[in-house]
Design an enzyme around this catalytic site. Structure first.
Site, PDB file in Angstrom:
ATOM      1  N   LYS A   2      30.504  81.528 -83.536  1.00 40.85           N
ATOM      2  CA  LYS A   2      31.944  81.818 -83.520  1.00 40.85           C
ATOM      3  C   LYS A   2      32.454  82.378 -84.843  1.00 40.85           C
ATOM      4  O   LYS A   2      33.438  83.096 -84.886  1.00 40.85           O
ATOM      5  CB  LYS A   2      32.732  80.558 -83.147  1.00 40.85           C
ATOM      6  CG  LYS A   2      32.522  80.188 -81.700  1.00 40.85           C
ATOM      7  CD  LYS A   2      33.544  79.194 -81.215  1.00 40.85           C
ATOM      8  CE  LYS A   2      33.323  78.897 -79.743  1.00 40.85           C
ATOM      9  NZ  LYS A   2      34.056  77.721 -79.275  1.00 40.85           N
ATOM     10  N   LYS A  19      34.016  82.464 -69.594  1.00 38.18           N
ATOM     11  CA  LYS A  19      35.232  83.228 -69.416  1.00 38.18           C
ATOM     12  C   LYS A  19      35.177  84.554 -70.177  1.00 38.18           C
ATOM     13  O   LYS A  19      35.684  85.574 -69.712  1.00 38.18           O
ATOM     14  CB  LYS A  19      36.380  82.347 -69.906  1.00 38.18           C
ATOM     15  CG  LYS A  19      37.724  82.944 -69.986  1.00 38.18           C
ATOM     16  CD  LYS A  19      38.286  83.174 -68.598  1.00 38.18           C
ATOM     17  CE  LYS A  19      39.699  83.714 -68.659  1.00 38.18           C
ATOM     18  NZ  LYS A  19      39.894  84.766 -69.624  1.00 38.18           N
ATOM     19  N   LYS A  54      25.149  83.005 -71.231  1.00 34.64           N
ATOM     20  CA  LYS A  54      25.675  82.004 -70.295  1.00 34.64           C
ATOM     21  C   LYS A  54      26.971  82.510 -69.651  1.00 34.64           C
ATOM     22  O   LYS A  54      27.711  83.279 -70.261  1.00 34.64           O
ATOM     23  CB  LYS A  54      25.877  80.663 -70.988  1.00 34.64           C
ATOM     24  CG  LYS A  54      27.129  80.577 -71.788  1.00 34.64           C
ATOM     25  CD  LYS A  54      27.534  79.157 -72.129  1.00 34.64           C
ATOM     26  CE  LYS A  54      28.842  79.266 -72.884  1.00 34.64           C
ATOM     27  NZ  LYS A  54      29.450  78.114 -73.390  1.00 34.64           N
TER      28      LYS A  54
HETATM   29  P1  TYM Z   1      33.310  73.909 -72.580  1.00 30.20           P
HETATM   30  O1  TYM Z   1      34.751  73.846 -72.311  1.00 30.20           O
HETATM   31  O2  TYM Z   1      32.759  75.134 -73.203  1.00 30.20           O
HETATM   32  O3  TYM Z   1      32.520  73.647 -71.244  1.00 30.20           O
HETATM   33  C1  TYM Z   1      32.724  72.451 -70.473  1.00 30.20           C
HETATM   34  C2  TYM Z   1      31.398  71.942 -69.944  1.00 30.20           C
HETATM   35  O4  TYM Z   1      30.821  72.887 -69.048  1.00 30.20           O
HETATM   36  C3  TYM Z   1      29.531  73.241 -69.473  1.00 30.20           C
HETATM   37  N1  TYM Z   1      29.307  74.677 -69.193  1.00 30.20           N
HETATM   38  C4  TYM Z   1      28.306  75.160 -68.457  1.00 30.20           C
HETATM   39  N2  TYM Z   1      27.289  74.561 -67.809  1.00 30.20           N
HETATM   40  C5  TYM Z   1      26.407  75.356 -67.163  1.00 30.20           C
HETATM   41  N3  TYM Z   1      26.491  76.705 -67.138  1.00 30.20           N
HETATM   42  C6  TYM Z   1      27.490  77.352 -67.775  1.00 30.20           C
HETATM   43  N4  TYM Z   1      27.559  78.677 -67.739  1.00 30.20           N
HETATM   44  C7  TYM Z   1      28.459  76.576 -68.471  1.00 30.20           C
HETATM   45  N5  TYM Z   1      29.566  76.883 -69.201  1.00 30.20           N
HETATM   46  C8  TYM Z   1      30.064  75.706 -69.628  1.00 30.20           C
HETATM   47  C9  TYM Z   1      29.504  72.946 -70.973  1.00 30.20           C
HETATM   48  O5  TYM Z   1      28.209  72.734 -71.458  1.00 30.20           O
HETATM   49  C10 TYM Z   1      30.367  71.717 -71.064  1.00 30.20           C
HETATM   50  O6  TYM Z   1      29.617  70.553 -70.797  1.00 30.20           O
HETATM   51  N6  TYM Z   1      32.950  71.102 -76.751  1.00 30.20           N
HETATM   52  C11 TYM Z   1      33.034  71.072 -75.297  1.00 30.20           C
HETATM   53  C12 TYM Z   1      34.206  70.262 -74.787  1.00 30.20           C
HETATM   54  C13 TYM Z   1      34.225  68.868 -75.318  1.00 30.20           C
HETATM   55  C14 TYM Z   1      33.416  67.792 -74.922  1.00 30.20           C
HETATM   56  C15 TYM Z   1      33.842  66.674 -75.693  1.00 30.20           C
HETATM   57  C16 TYM Z   1      32.372  67.655 -73.997  1.00 30.20           C
HETATM   58  C17 TYM Z   1      35.081  68.410 -76.269  1.00 30.20           C
HETATM   59  N7  TYM Z   1      34.851  67.096 -76.489  1.00 30.20           N
HETATM   60  C18 TYM Z   1      33.227  65.449 -75.564  1.00 30.20           C
HETATM   61  C19 TYM Z   1      31.767  66.410 -73.871  1.00 30.20           C
HETATM   62  C20 TYM Z   1      32.194  65.324 -74.643  1.00 30.20           C
HETATM   63  C21 TYM Z   1      33.168  72.499 -74.777  1.00 30.20           C
HETATM   64  O7  TYM Z   1      33.573  73.376 -75.471  1.00 30.20           O
HETATM   65  O8  TYM Z   1      32.853  72.639 -73.444  1.00 30.20           O
END
Ligand code: TYM
Length: 326
Positions: free
Chosen positions: A111, A196, A193
């Site tokens: 990022k 969005k 991956k």
């Molecule tokens: P985020 O918002 O990017 O994604 C949410 C969850 O979805 C999973 N994910 C995917 N899994 C499979 N294939 C994909 N293409 C795909 N895109 C997203 C992500 O791995 C994630 O599990 N930092 C985290 C949010 C967060 C969090 C936490 C998660 C904040 N605090 C505490 C767990 C525990 C994030 O940015 O996820």
């Protein structure tokens, strides 16, 4: 019931990647656990967006999550910014992680494209994420592949913290990254991956016409033979994974089911499957949208109490100033 925790950022609407990676698991295991899903709006604010309506987006995302089949009685969805203890705990954890280790995190490096985007919030993001997880004494945490490093860091921080104070003040949960579906790829660029920001993600609110178009132009290969081989056939293997997961099958069962078909036939079966699934979710969405404000308020009160209790206990053990409670 054991407690399951996860978080999702409200930057964009939910994609099929979120669904396959995390949401469908929570839907299927919710009867045996207490599921907590945090909408990570403070995390989303690490790359500030002056146009995005975070407030509205949190409601939409929560309603869409419930519409996926999560039940009110099993699953508490709430918005991170409503529980200030996340930031408080993140501060208590901060001395137990070095700036050097944070600057080597993969997501930070991705990022931080230039000096200007390498901001402090982005750097300390994994500490806030550790606080999210550790605040609720979760038993299990589920995430997709891209979050693995953040979970590892959470364990390291918690262990250091516990060692320093000589007692297990923070509970280290079991971390779950599913074998299949933890990294659903972009349809047009299957080495990235699905997210969005990529060119061809499927949003859970896409109409059947849009789904049809996106699946039709998904990248495959010229072999026209259906089998799973992510290295040689990344595009096709990704479609096959989606097809298997949405049917609730192993990949090998999906391969068997598709024996003898060409890519066009496979794509039309996949289009139908994805459309049926998403149309069913979309049908529930409006209902949940009307309920969501009241429900989030109820959930928030519950989680504020949980988080407040945890922080009070830590304050007491760490001898942090607290006025006597009346
Ligand atoms: P985020 O918002 O990017 O994604 C949410 C969850 O979805 C999973 N994910 C995917 N899994 C499979 N294939 C994909 N293409 C795909 N895109 C997203 C992500 O791995 C994630 O599990 N930092 C985290 C949010 C967060 C969090 C936490 C998660 C904040 N605090 C505490 C767990 C525990 C994030 O940015 O996820």
């Amino acid at each position: 019931k054991p407690r399951f925790f996860t978080g999702i950022q409200p930057t964009g609407l939910l994609t099929l990647g979120h669904y396959c990676g995390v949401i469908r698991h929570l839907v299927s295991l919710q009867d045996n656990y207490e599921v907590i899903i945090m909408i990570a709006d403070l995390h989303a604010f690490t790359v500030p967006n002056s146009v995005l309506n975070y407030h509205e987006r949190c409601y939409e995302m929560a309603a869409l999550l419930y519409a996926c089949g999560l039940k009110e009685e099993n699953c508490k969805i709430f918005c991170q910014s409503q529980v200030p203890e996340h930031l408080f705990l993140a501060h208590l954890l901060s001395p137990f992680v070095t700036v050097g280790s944070l600057s080597h995190m993969i997501q930070y490096k991705e990022k931080k494209k230039n000096e200007e985007t390498g901001n402090l919030a982005l750097l300390s993001y994994p500490v806030l994420m550790a606080a999210d997880i550790l605040l609720y004494d979760a038993d299990l945490v589920i995430v997709g592949q891209d979050q693995r490093q953040h979970l590892e860091l959470t364990s390291i921080i918690a262990r250091k913290f516990n060692n320093f104070f000589g007692q297990n003040l923070l509970k280290i949960p079991q971390f779950i990254i599913p074998d299949q579906g933890a990294k659903i790829m972009d349809l047009r660029n299957p080495t990235k991956k699905m997210s969005k920001s990529e060119t061809d993600h499927i949003s859970l609110l896409d109409t059947p016409e849009i789904i049809k178009k996106k699946v039709a132009r998904a990248v495959t290969d010229s072999e026209n033979k259906i089998y799973y081989h992510p290295r040689k056939k990344p595009g096709l293997s990704n479609l096959l994974t989606i097809y298997a997961l949405l049917n609730g099958w192993e990949i090998s069962e999906a391969e068997k089911n598709l024996t003898g078909l060409g890519y066009d036939q496979f794509k039309s079966k996949l289009t139908q499957l994805v459309s049926d699934k998403l149309v069913a979710i979309q049908k529930n969405y409006d209902f949940w949208r009307t309920m969501i404000e009241v429900l989030l308020e109820k959930n928030t009160n519950y989680l504020r109490t949980q988080a407040g209790n945890k922080v009070n206990l830590l304050k007491k053990e760490l001898k942090i100033f607290s006025l006597p409670r009346k």
